[in-house]
Design a protein around this motif. Structure first.
Motif, short mmCIF file in Angstrom:
data_model
loop_
_atom_site.label_atom_id
_atom_site.label_comp_id
_atom_site.label_asym_id
_atom_site.label_seq_id
_atom_site.Cartn_x
_atom_site.Cartn_y
_atom_site.Cartn_z
N ASP A 1 -7.81 4.05 21.05
CA ASP A 1 -6.57 3.30 21.15
C ASP A 1 -5.90 3.16 19.77
OD1 ASP A 1 -5.59 1.08 23.32
OD2 ASP A 1 -5.32 0.32 21.28
N TYR A 2 -4.63 3.53 19.66
CA TYR A 2 -3.97 3.36 18.36
C TYR A 2 -2.50 2.97 18.53
CZ TYR A 2 -2.23 8.04 19.39
OH TYR A 2 -1.65 9.11 20.02
N GLY A 3 -2.01 2.21 17.56
CA GLY A 3 -0.60 1.80 17.54
C GLY A 3 0.07 2.25 16.26
N ILE A 4 1.31 1.83 16.11
CA ILE A 4 2.04 2.10 14.87
C ILE A 4 2.04 0.82 14.03
CG2 ILE A 4 4.24 2.84 13.87
CD1 ILE A 4 2.89 4.94 15.66
N HIS A 5 1.57 0.97 12.79
CA HIS A 5 1.51 -0.16 11.87
C HIS A 5 2.83 -0.17 11.07
CE1 HIS A 5 -1.00 -3.24 10.09
NE2 HIS A 5 -1.00 -2.71 8.88
N LEU A 6 3.84 -0.79 11.65
CA LEU A 6 5.19 -0.76 11.06
C LEU A 6 5.12 -1.22 9.60
CD1 LEU A 6 7.00 -2.36 14.12
CD2 LEU A 6 7.00 0.07 13.49
N THR A 7 5.66 -0.44 8.71
CA THR A 7 5.40 -0.64 7.28
C THR A 7 6.70 -0.82 6.51
OG1 THR A 7 3.37 0.65 7.45
CG2 THR A 7 4.33 0.43 5.26
N LEU A 8 6.78 -1.93 5.79
CA LEU A 8 7.99 -2.24 5.02
C LEU A 8 7.69 -2.69 3.61
CD1 LEU A 8 9.58 -4.12 8.01
CD2 LEU A 8 10.57 -2.08 6.97
N THR A 9 6.41 -2.66 3.26
CA THR A 9 6.00 -3.07 1.92
C THR A 9 4.95 -2.10 1.41
OG1 THR A 9 4.51 -4.60 3.04
CG2 THR A 9 6.45 -5.57 1.97
N CYS A 10 4.69 -2.21 0.14
CA CYS A 10 3.81 -1.27 -0.55
C CYS A 10 3.20 -2.08 -1.69
CB CYS A 10 4.73 -0.14 -1.01
SG CYS A 10 4.17 0.87 -2.30
N GLU A 11 2.02 -2.65 -1.44
CA GLU A 11 1.51 -3.74 -2.28
C GLU A 11 0.65 -3.30 -3.46
OE1 GLU A 11 0.54 -2.72 0.71
OE2 GLU A 11 -1.37 -3.62 1.36
N TRP A 12 0.35 -1.99 -3.60
CA TRP A 12 -0.59 -1.57 -4.64
C TRP A 12 0.13 -1.24 -5.94
CZ3 TRP A 12 -4.84 -3.16 -2.56
CH2 TRP A 12 -5.02 -3.06 -1.18
N LYS A 13 -0.63 -1.35 -7.03
CA LYS A 13 -0.04 -1.25 -8.36
C LYS A 13 0.41 0.18 -8.72
CE LYS A 13 -1.36 -2.55 -13.11
NZ LYS A 13 -2.49 -3.09 -13.90
N ASN A 14 -0.48 1.13 -8.48
CA ASN A 14 -0.19 2.51 -8.91
C ASN A 14 -0.08 3.50 -7.75
OD1 ASN A 14 -0.41 1.71 -11.61
ND2 ASN A 14 -2.64 2.00 -11.58
N TYR A 15 -0.11 2.98 -6.54
CA TYR A 15 -0.14 3.85 -5.36
C TYR A 15 1.03 3.40 -4.49
CZ TYR A 15 -2.43 6.39 -1.46
OH TYR A 15 -2.76 7.26 -0.43
N LYS A 16 2.00 4.24 -4.34
CA LYS A 16 3.28 3.82 -3.77
C LYS A 16 3.74 4.77 -2.67
CE LYS A 16 4.11 0.39 -6.61
NZ LYS A 16 4.16 -0.97 -6.04
N TRP A 17 4.55 4.26 -1.80
CA TRP A 17 5.19 5.14 -0.83
C TRP A 17 6.61 4.62 -0.57
CZ3 TRP A 17 0.67 2.41 0.27
CH2 TRP A 17 0.83 1.23 1.00
N PRO A 18 7.51 5.55 -0.26
CA PRO A 18 8.90 5.17 0.01
C PRO A 18 9.14 5.01 1.52
CG PRO A 18 8.76 7.53 -0.24
CD PRO A 18 7.34 7.02 -0.29
N PRO A 19 10.30 4.50 1.90
CA PRO A 19 10.69 4.51 3.32
C PRO A 19 10.74 5.96 3.84
CG PRO A 19 12.25 3.23 2.00
CD PRO A 19 11.35 3.93 1.04
N VAL A 20 10.72 6.12 5.13
CA VAL A 20 10.88 7.47 5.70
C VAL A 20 12.35 7.88 5.69
CG1 VAL A 20 8.80 7.29 7.12
CG2 VAL A 20 11.03 6.77 8.15
N LEU A 21 13.26 6.93 5.73
CA LEU A 21 14.68 7.25 5.57
C LEU A 21 14.98 7.41 4.07
CD1 LEU A 21 16.43 4.89 8.18
CD2 LEU A 21 15.92 7.33 8.39
N SER A 22 16.09 8.03 3.78
CA SER A 22 16.45 8.18 2.36
C SER A 22 16.85 6.82 1.82
CB SER A 22 17.60 9.17 2.21
OG SER A 22 18.81 8.52 2.49
N ILE A 23 16.67 6.62 0.52
CA ILE A 23 16.96 5.30 -0.03
C ILE A 23 18.45 4.98 0.01
CG2 ILE A 23 14.87 5.15 -1.42
CD1 ILE A 23 16.51 5.91 -3.84
#
Lengths: 294, 294
Positions: free
Chosen positions: A71-93
């Motif tokens: 069973d799996y869902g989508i973990h809706l993601t709007l933040t990026c809490e780590w110091k050196n490990y980052k990710w952007p939105p899937v849409l363009s900024i």
């Protein structure tokens, strides 16, 4: 008048102790993916959720598609809490300028997100995350939310519920988490909504004092009637994970290894059995709530 | 497993015969407004809904604000079915070109609407209708939909449900009406949704054969356990109403006068009493479903 709780809505007797054992943050890293898979295949985790914007999304998505029994869902993601490990939105900024910091990555804190994010951009970004997952071939059972950022104000929370309707998926609603933000749960979650009664998640105080394992055991020994969820973040305390969690022991690599060890242990299985805990998945809930009632 | 029906969700015993007696189309005309007010003040109607884009909206809105003891909702309007009496969207036709015919008024038939309307424009127009009502000072108890156009496809129906979440209002959902469009109700209405069990509304065959009054009496004499709604369209069969309904006897002026007469009669009150029918309003439902359950 007695209110309708999850057990009634699901048609379970009032003495049922239902539990979802949930691994958050799949897709975050290779370490997180390996541990999540281990807890599904050999441990007691029975549901997990996937972060679409994260670097190791495709790795866990491939696993999910090949292993539809889990069973799996989508973990809706709007933040990026780590110091050196980052990710952007899937849409363009350019499309979601309010969702990013100057570096073009998601806000690093709930507070920055809460202050800056424009609801319309939140909705567009989250739709895009779900659409990417669906286009990849995923068939998620639920929606939940990284750091529960959608619970930070009513506009975001409405978007959360609306996405559930739009995609026909149960949404993880918790009064407890709303209250932990010092907000009034009754303004967010109403009788008509389906919500989880009790959420269990470790806290930094408990971890720091070396009591996380006992905390988990205590949960299973004292679980109450109702719909419960235990939120875990299994990962391996390896080089990769330590570099991600650098200077961030709260939900850090060491913590995540404890999660992995406990939930994969024989002792955990015994506790579930001993305490008459009935495991339930979001897929079970989806089938009950999103199927016809005639 | 026994499914959760409206009675359970509202916390009523399973033998309760609940009924909403609802007047649609308030705001349509002066005649409609006068009759609606009459059925509220002296008849058995206990809830009504208001058409924001129609000529006599402000007249009924003023009444609604001055008479808050009566329950009213917004009758979301996307069609305009009369021959010589027309109204446009509340947004400019440049903003919602798919919602209008060449004359700039709403589509005159459900079918035209279904084929032409773009969901995004539907949502914008309906939000604008609700926002106008709220800005005017109305405090609606529910949302329903003129000619149930939002039930014509799944995209529209999702908008209907999403507006309920956005504005915190119960939405009139009916499997029966969906089925009357030859659509699969189970794709539209799920276990998680709150819906009305049984909808009663006159049909043209019954009216044409002179049996409308007997039909209404029969409803009250045979009403079943569950949440029922009787949809009426009271108006006075006067010059104004006859000109509006010209060449359109289906739900025409004569029909509407029968609705007014029956629901205002002593006989109707006696039938409600004799049959142990318990009246309930959308406001009661709103209070139960949209209040905190802790």
């Amino acid at each position: 008048m007695e209110s309708m709780k999850a057990l009634d809505k699901l048609g379970f007797p009032s003495n049922s102790k239902l539990l979802i054992i949930h691994a958050d943050d799949a897709g975050l890293s290779h370490s997180e993916n390996l541990a999540t898979i281990e807890t599904l295949q050999n441990g007691c985790v029975n549901s997990y959720s996937i972060m679409v914007p994260c670097p190791n999304f495709e790795e866990i998505a491939d696993f999910a598609i090949d292993n539809g029994q889990f069973d799996y869902g989508i973990h809706l993601t709007l933040t990026c809490e780590w110091k050196n490990y980052k990710w952007p939105p899937v849409l363009s900024i350019n499309e979601v300028p309010s969702l990013v910091e100057g570096n073009g990555y998601f806000h690093s804190s709930k507070e920055n997100f809460r202050v800056c994010a424009i609801p319309k951009e939140v909705k567009n970004e989250l739709r895009a995350q779900i659409d990417i997952a669906l286009a990849y071939g995923l068939q998620p059972t639920h929606l939940d939310c990284h750091m529960y950022t959608l619970g930070l104000n009513l506009d975001f929370f409405k978007i959360y519920k609306e996405l559930g309707i739009e995609y026909g998926l149960p949404v993880f609603l918790s009064k407890q988490i709303i209250e932990s933000f010092n907000l009034k749960a009754e303004e967010y979650i109403k009788e008509i909504d389906f919500y989880v009664d009790e959420v269990f998640i470790g806290n930094y105080e408990v971890f720091k004092n070396g009591n996380l394992l006992d905390y988990y055991k205590g949960i299973l020994n004292n679980i109450k009637e109702g719909l419960n969820i235990l939120l875990l973040h299994p990962a391996i305390d390896d080089e990769e994970m330590r570099s991600i969690c650098i200077d961030h022991p709260n939900f850090g690599a060491q913590w995540r290894q404890i999660d992995l060890d406990f939930i994969s242990s024989e002792h955990c299985k015994e506790l579930l059995k001993k305490n008459d805990i009935q495991l339930i998945t979001w897929g079970d809930i989806k089938e009950k709530l999103y199927s016809s009632s005639i």
